[in-house]
Design a protein around this motif. Structure first.
Motif, PDB file in Angstrom:
ATOM      1  N   VAL A 141      -7.086   3.232   5.394  1.00 65.24           N
ATOM      2  CA  VAL A 141      -7.160   3.239   3.934  1.00 65.24           C
ATOM      3  C   VAL A 141      -6.757   4.612   3.410  1.00 65.24           C
ATOM      4  CG1 VAL A 141      -8.703   3.102   1.942  1.00 65.24           C
ATOM      5  CG2 VAL A 141      -8.915   1.449   3.803  1.00 65.24           C
ATOM      6  N   GLY A 142      -5.811   4.616   2.480  1.00 64.81           N
ATOM      7  CA  GLY A 142      -5.352   5.870   1.891  1.00 64.81           C
ATOM      8  C   GLY A 142      -5.858   6.004   0.470  1.00 64.81           C
ATOM      9  N   GLN A 143      -4.946   5.939  -0.480  1.00 66.78           N
ATOM     10  CA  GLN A 143      -5.317   6.086  -1.885  1.00 66.78           C
ATOM     11  C   GLN A 143      -5.991   4.820  -2.409  1.00 66.78           C
ATOM     12  OE1 GLN A 143      -1.999   6.893  -4.413  1.00 66.78           O
ATOM     13  NE2 GLN A 143      -3.211   7.019  -6.286  1.00 66.78           N
ATOM     14  N   ALA A 168     -18.990   2.291  -4.816  1.00 68.65           N
ATOM     15  CA  ALA A 168     -19.674   1.025  -4.578  1.00 68.65           C
ATOM     16  C   ALA A 168     -18.940   0.154  -3.564  1.00 68.65           C
ATOM     17  CB  ALA A 168     -19.834   0.263  -5.886  1.00 68.65           C
ATOM     18  N   SER A 169     -17.629   0.315  -3.460  1.00 62.41           N
ATOM     19  CA  SER A 169     -16.855  -0.493  -2.505  1.00 62.41           C
ATOM     20  C   SER A 169     -17.192  -0.169  -1.060  1.00 62.41           C
ATOM     21  CB  SER A 169     -15.353  -0.295  -2.739  1.00 62.41           C
ATOM     22  OG  SER A 169     -14.942   1.004  -2.314  1.00 62.41           O
ATOM     23  N   GLY A 170     -17.633   1.065  -0.808  1.00 59.99           N
ATOM     24  CA  GLY A 170     -17.947   1.469   0.554  1.00 59.99           C
ATOM     25  C   GLY A 170     -16.727   1.735   1.409  1.00 59.99           C
ATOM     26  N   LEU A 171     -15.541   1.726   0.818  1.00 61.79           N
ATOM     27  CA  LEU A 171     -14.317   1.950   1.583  1.00 61.79           C
ATOM     28  C   LEU A 171     -14.168   3.432   1.909  1.00 61.79           C
ATOM     29  CD1 LEU A 171     -11.830  -0.347  -0.376  1.00 61.79           C
ATOM     30  CD2 LEU A 171     -13.020  -0.842   1.772  1.00 61.79           C
ATOM     31  N   THR A 172     -13.737   3.704   3.142  1.00 61.19           N
ATOM     32  CA  THR A 172     -13.496   5.077   3.582  1.00 61.19           C
ATOM     33  C   THR A 172     -12.122   5.158   4.212  1.00 61.19           C
ATOM     34  OG1 THR A 172     -14.418   4.748   5.807  1.00 61.19           O
ATOM     35  CG2 THR A 172     -15.973   5.340   4.048  1.00 61.19           C
ATOM     36  N   GLU A 173     -11.670   6.374   4.432  1.00 60.32           N
ATOM     37  CA  GLU A 173     -10.330   6.581   4.992  1.00 60.32           C
ATOM     38  C   GLU A 173     -10.250   6.205   6.464  1.00 60.32           C
ATOM     39  OE1 GLU A 173     -11.057  11.360   5.820  1.00 60.32           O
ATOM     40  OE2 GLU A 173      -9.610  10.684   4.331  1.00 60.32           O
ATOM     41  N   THR A 176      -7.999  -5.075   8.310  1.00 57.60           N
ATOM     42  CA  THR A 176      -9.274  -5.786   8.229  1.00 57.60           C
ATOM     43  C   THR A 176      -9.648  -6.131   6.800  1.00 57.60           C
ATOM     44  OG1 THR A 176     -10.554  -3.724   8.108  1.00 57.60           O
ATOM     45  CG2 THR A 176     -10.077  -4.601  10.301  1.00 57.60           C
ATOM     46  N   LEU A 177      -9.051  -5.448   5.815  1.00 59.21           N
ATOM     47  CA  LEU A 177      -9.393  -5.712   4.417  1.00 59.21           C
ATOM     48  C   LEU A 177      -8.943  -7.100   3.970  1.00 59.21           C
ATOM     49  CD1 LEU A 177      -8.644  -2.309   2.649  1.00 59.21           C
ATOM     50  CD2 LEU A 177     -10.821  -3.227   3.411  1.00 59.21           C
ATOM     51  N   PHE A 178      -7.917  -7.642   4.629  1.00 61.88           N
ATOM     52  CA  PHE A 178      -7.462  -8.982   4.279  1.00 61.88           C
ATOM     53  C   PHE A 178      -8.538 -10.020   4.573  1.00 61.88           C
ATOM     54  CE2 PHE A 178      -3.474  -6.659   4.909  1.00 61.88           C
ATOM     55  CZ  PHE A 178      -2.801  -6.993   3.756  1.00 61.88           C
ATOM     56  N   THR A 210      -1.111  -2.450  -1.654  1.00 61.48           N
ATOM     57  CA  THR A 210       0.279  -2.191  -1.986  1.00 61.48           C
ATOM     58  C   THR A 210       0.799  -1.076  -1.096  1.00 61.48           C
ATOM     59  OG1 THR A 210      -0.345  -0.627  -3.733  1.00 61.48           O
ATOM     60  CG2 THR A 210      -0.061  -2.924  -4.370  1.00 61.48           C
ATOM     61  N   GLY A 211       2.106  -1.126  -0.839  1.00 59.47           N
ATOM     62  CA  GLY A 211       2.665  -0.149   0.089  1.00 59.47           C
ATOM     63  C   GLY A 211       2.066  -0.369   1.470  1.00 59.47           C
ATOM     64  N   PHE A 212       1.819   0.706   2.184  1.00 56.60           N
ATOM     65  CA  PHE A 212       1.188   0.597   3.492  1.00 56.60           C
ATOM     66  C   PHE A 212      -0.333   0.602   3.402  1.00 56.60           C
ATOM     67  CE2 PHE A 212       5.383   2.112   4.860  1.00 56.60           C
ATOM     68  CZ  PHE A 212       5.629   1.223   5.908  1.00 56.60           C
ATOM     69  N   ASN A 213      -0.890   1.503   2.623  1.00 54.94           N
ATOM     70  CA  ASN A 213      -2.343   1.655   2.644  1.00 54.94           C
ATOM     71  C   ASN A 213      -2.928   2.027   1.283  1.00 54.94           C
ATOM     72  OD1 ASN A 213      -1.297   4.215   2.476  1.00 54.94           O
ATOM     73  ND2 ASN A 213      -2.390   5.032   4.242  1.00 54.94           N
ATOM     74  N   HIS A 214      -2.235   1.660   0.208  1.00 52.96           N
ATOM     75  CA  HIS A 214      -2.757   1.918  -1.137  1.00 52.96           C
ATOM     76  C   HIS A 214      -3.615   0.728  -1.552  1.00 52.96           C
ATOM     77  CE1 HIS A 214      -1.912   2.604  -5.710  1.00 52.96           C
ATOM     78  NE2 HIS A 214      -3.186   2.771  -5.384  1.00 52.96           N
ATOM     79  N   ILE A 215      -4.896   0.976  -1.802  1.00 49.36           N
ATOM     80  CA  ILE A 215      -5.826  -0.084  -2.172  1.00 49.36           C
ATOM     81  C   ILE A 215      -6.005  -0.069  -3.689  1.00 49.36           C
ATOM     82  CG2 ILE A 215      -8.085  -1.102  -1.736  1.00 49.36           C
ATOM     83  CD1 ILE A 215      -6.243  -0.741   0.730  1.00 49.36           C
ATOM     84  N   HIS A 216      -5.776  -1.226  -4.300  1.00 49.69           N
ATOM     85  CA  HIS A 216      -5.910  -1.338  -5.760  1.00 49.69           C
ATOM     86  C   HIS A 216      -7.060  -2.287  -6.063  1.00 49.69           C
ATOM     87  CE1 HIS A 216      -4.729  -1.414  -9.979  1.00 49.69           C
ATOM     88  NE2 HIS A 216      -4.863  -2.728  -9.933  1.00 49.69           N
ATOM     89  N   LEU A 217      -8.047  -1.785  -6.830  1.00 48.69           N
ATOM     90  CA  LEU A 217      -9.202  -2.585  -7.238  1.00 48.69           C
ATOM     91  C   LEU A 217      -9.103  -2.860  -8.735  1.00 48.69           C
ATOM     92  CD1 LEU A 217     -11.999  -0.614  -5.332  1.00 48.69           C
ATOM     93  CD2 LEU A 217     -10.895  -2.735  -4.608  1.00 48.69           C
ATOM     94  N   ASN A 218      -8.894  -4.119  -9.087  1.00 50.74           N
ATOM     95  CA  ASN A 218      -8.826  -4.515 -10.491  1.00 50.74           C
ATOM     96  C   ASN A 218     -10.148  -5.202 -10.840  1.00 50.74           C
ATOM     97  OD1 ASN A 218      -7.911  -5.084 -13.070  1.00 50.74           O
ATOM     98  ND2 ASN A 218      -6.968  -7.009 -12.450  1.00 50.74           N
ATOM     99  N   VAL A 219     -10.928  -4.583 -11.720  1.00 50.86           N
ATOM    100  CA  VAL A 219     -12.255  -5.108 -12.031  1.00 50.86           C
ATOM    101  C   VAL A 219     -12.267  -5.780 -13.399  1.00 50.86           C
ATOM    102  CG1 VAL A 219     -13.332  -3.308 -10.638  1.00 50.86           C
ATOM    103  CG2 VAL A 219     -13.078  -2.959 -13.088  1.00 50.86           C
TER     104      VAL A 219
END
Length: 278
Positions: A78-80, A97-102, A108-110, A135-144
């Motif tokens: 996980v990057g940005q 709150a997501s608990g996501l780390t680098e 596994t996010l899928f 998106t991209g290789f490791n850009h995580i986008h959270l739309n709330v």
């Protein structure tokens, strides 16, 4: 001197055994010639089979090497992380709150999207739904998507947002925003229904509501008082205000100055300086 002429023997001059042997020799000779003609095709087929077998071994091996190379590279983690759609919650609060780390693998996010979304909703009561995209290789986008904020509830001199699902945010503020009304004097059971009623007002009137108090005057336990930003005050019954609020603009348009609009029983205006009814 006599000359002798030799001629080749035909099958008619041969014995049956000699004719059979000659036929057999001719058959084997033709077969050898046919095999000789087919040798180039056989060689090409053999080369094709060799390349095919080599590809069957090398392709999976290269795929595995590429996969393991990707898994140990930074691109697999996980990057940005970006957040959109938040207004009550903060972007950093959603990320925390997501608990996501680098160190989390992106692949596994899928399979963990639902778990991540549920974790955010549990830790951020203002959030109603979350959409996670890579998106991209490791850009995580959270739309709330957030629950609608209905107003503030005062607790220990701090103002806490009341959400449409009934949740009261734990984090409060000493200076509430002016775009939400303040509800006071209501029990925890009473505040949500009246807040939903006020939220259903026409937008122009809803934005003008500054405070809603449970006054319970005139022997009416359902009496409420609304302080408006235009300088007026509304007295009404919490059970009927949703239907009677439509008369507010009509009454205000017919009077001058500030006063009290009574919608509790009838619909009339009392100026602040007199008791004249219109």
């Amino acid at each position: 001197m006599r000359r002798f002429h030799f001629r080749s023997r035909t099958t008619t001059d041969m014995t049956p055994w000699e004719a059979y042997q000659a036929k057999r020799r001719n058959h084997h000779s033709a077969k050898r010639r046919q095999q000789a003609l087919q040798l180039p095709a056989v060689s090409a087929l053999r080369r094709h089979n060799q390349w095919r077998n080599l590809a069957l071994v090398l392709v999976p091996l290269l795929v595995l090497l590429g996969f393991f190379g990707y898994m140990v590279s930074p691109a697999a983690k996980v990057g940005q992380i970006s957040v959109t759609g938040e207004s009550v919650a903060t972007a950093q609060g959603v990320i925390d709150a997501s608990g996501l780390t680098e160190t989390d693998p992106v692949l596994t996010l899928f399979f963990r999207r639902a778990a991540v979304a549920q974790r955010i909703k549990q830790r951020q009561p203002a959030v109603a739904a979350v959409q996670l995209r890579v998106t991209g290789f490791n850009h995580i986008h959270l739309n709330v998507r957030e629950h609608a904020a209905l107003g503030y509830v005062e607790k220990q001199n701090r103002y806490h947002l009341l959400m449409a699902d009934g949740a009261v945010l734990a984090s409060g503020t000493a200076t509430p925003a002016t775009n939400y009304p303040i509800f006071s004097g209501f029990t925890a059971k009473q505040v949500l229904p009246i807040a939903r009623t006020v939220h259903g007002f026409p937008a122009e009137i809803r934005r003008a509501v500054s405070e809603v108090r449970a006054t319970k005057g005139g022997a009416n336990p359902y009496q409420i008082s609304l302080t408006m930003t235009d300088g007026n005050r509304i007295v009404a019954d919490s059970r009927t205000i949703g239907k009677r609020i439509k008369y507010y603009r009509e009454i205000i348009a017919q009077v001058k100055g500030h006063g009290t609009v009574d919608l509790e029983v009838g619909a009339y205006f009392t100026p602040n300086s007199t008791t004249t009814k219109k």
